[in-house]
Enzyme design. Structure first.
Site, PDB file in Angstrom:
ATOM      1  N   ASP A 199      -1.741  -0.780   6.052  1.00 36.78           N
ATOM      2  CA  ASP A 199      -1.904  -0.050   7.310  1.00 36.78           C
ATOM      3  C   ASP A 199      -3.355   0.084   7.730  1.00 36.78           C
ATOM      4  O   ASP A 199      -3.694   0.975   8.517  1.00 36.78           O
ATOM      5  CB  ASP A 199      -1.289   1.350   7.185  1.00 36.78           C
ATOM      6  CG  ASP A 199      -2.132   2.274   6.316  1.00 36.78           C
ATOM      7  OD1 ASP A 199      -2.350   3.432   6.711  1.00 36.78           O
ATOM      8  OD2 ASP A 199      -2.576   1.830   5.236  1.00 36.78           O
TER       9      ASP A 199
ATOM     10  N   ASP B 264       0.869  -1.161   0.000  1.00 31.92           N
ATOM     11  CA  ASP B 264       0.000   0.000   0.000  1.00 31.92           C
ATOM     12  C   ASP B 264       0.919   1.228   0.000  1.00 31.92           C
ATOM     13  O   ASP B 264       2.110   1.115   0.305  1.00 31.92           O
ATOM     14  CB  ASP B 264      -0.887  -0.032   1.251  1.00 31.92           C
ATOM     15  CG  ASP B 264      -1.705   1.220   1.422  1.00 31.92           C
ATOM     16  OD1 ASP B 264      -2.437   1.582   0.493  1.00 31.92           O
ATOM     17  OD2 ASP B 264      -1.597   1.847   2.499  1.00 31.92           O
TER      18      ASP B 264
END
Length: 231
Positions: free
Chosen positions: A180, A18
Site C-alpha cells: 500500500d 504487507d
C-alpha cells in the site's frame, strides 16, 4: 488456470503481503498508542483517527514526528525516547480498533487453495506483527512472517521480501508483493518482482502514480491478478 500453474511448478509461486494498510486497517490502534505518548508530553490527543490514518500507517516514529511538528516541538531525541513507550502502549491494546479489510482472508485462502505459498513481509516489529495476527485469529493462514527486525535490513531492501518468499516455501524470483505504499513498490522493484498496490487504504488515491504492475480495488480480484502476473 492460476492454481494449476502455481501448483504444477517445482519452484512454488508465492504471494507476499504487507500488513498495515494492506491486509488490515491498523491505524486506529496505532494512533491511540501515539496519543498515549502525546498525553504524557502534556499535549493531549494530537492525532485524529479520521484524518491521520495515512500518517499512522507510515510507522510509529513518523506519528511522533508529525505530532510534535504540529506543536512546533519536533526533537529527534524526544521521538527516540518515546518510541518504546508507543510500542508498549500499542502492544497492550493492539486489536481494539483494528479490522481486516473486506475479503482479505477469503483471498488468502483462495490463493492457498490454488497452490500458492502465502506469507507476510512487514515493517512492523516481528513480535508485534505476530501478536496482532494471532489476536486476529489468522496467523496460521500465513506460511511466513518477516518483520522489521527479523533481518538486519528492512523494506525497501529486497531481502526481507525474498526471505518471506523462501520461508513460505517459494522461489524469491517467482513472487509478488501486495502492498500500500511507495516502500512496497520500491521493495518489489529492487527484488525484480511485480507489486500490486491496494487502493482502498488511506493513501489509495496515490497508488496509481507509483505505477505498480497492478492496482487492487477489492480483494475479490486478487487471485485473478496474481495468476496474470506470476502464473
Amino acid at each position: 488456470m492460476g492454481g494449476q500453474s502455481a501448483a504444477g511448478k517445482g519452484d512454488m509461486r508465492t504471494v507476499i503481503f504487507d500488513l498495515d494498510g494492506t491486509l488490515a486497517d491498523t491505524s486506529g490502534d496505532l494512533i491511540a498508542a501515539a496519543n498515549t505518548c502525546f498525553r504524557q508530553m502534556g499535549l493531549g490527543d494530537v492525532l485524529v483517527p479520521q484524518s491521520d490514518a495515512g500518517i499512522a500507517l507510515r510507522g510509529g516514529k513518523t506519528m511522533l514526528r508529525r505530532g510534535l511538528e504540529r506543536h512546533a516541538r519536533f526533537d529527534a531525541d524526544v521521538v527516540e525516547r518515546y518510541y518504546p513507550v508507543l510500542l508498549e502502549a500499542y502492544a497492550g491494546a493492539i486489536d481494539v480498533h483494528t479490522v481486516l479489510y473486506p475479503g482479505a482472508m477469503q483471498a488468502v485462502r483462495a490463493l492457498r487453495d490454488a497452490g500458492y505459498g502465502v506469507g507476510i513481509c512487514t515493517n512492523k516489529p516481528e513480535a508485534l506483527a505476530e501478536l496482532l495476527l494471532t489476536r486476529l485469529g489468522v496467523r496460521e493462514q500465513f506460511a511466513s512472517m518477516v518483520g522489521a527486525d527479523t533481518l538486519p535490513v528492512r523494506k525497501p531492501d529486497p531481502e526481507p521480501l525474498r526471505e518471506a518468499a523462501r520461508r513460505a516455501g517459494g522461489d524469491p524470483a517467482h513472487c509478488v508483493l501486495i502492498g500500500d505504499s511507495d516502500t512496497d513498490r520500491n521493495t518489489a522493484a529492487a527484488a525484480g518482482v511485480p507489486s500490486v498496490l491496494v487502493t482502498f487504504g488511506p493513501s489509495g488515491a496515490d497508488m496509481a502514480a507509483l505505477k505498480p504492475e497492478a492496482l487492487l480495488h477489492h480483494f475479490d480480484d486478487l487471485p485473478a491478478i496474481v495468476s496474470e502476473l506470476i502464473g
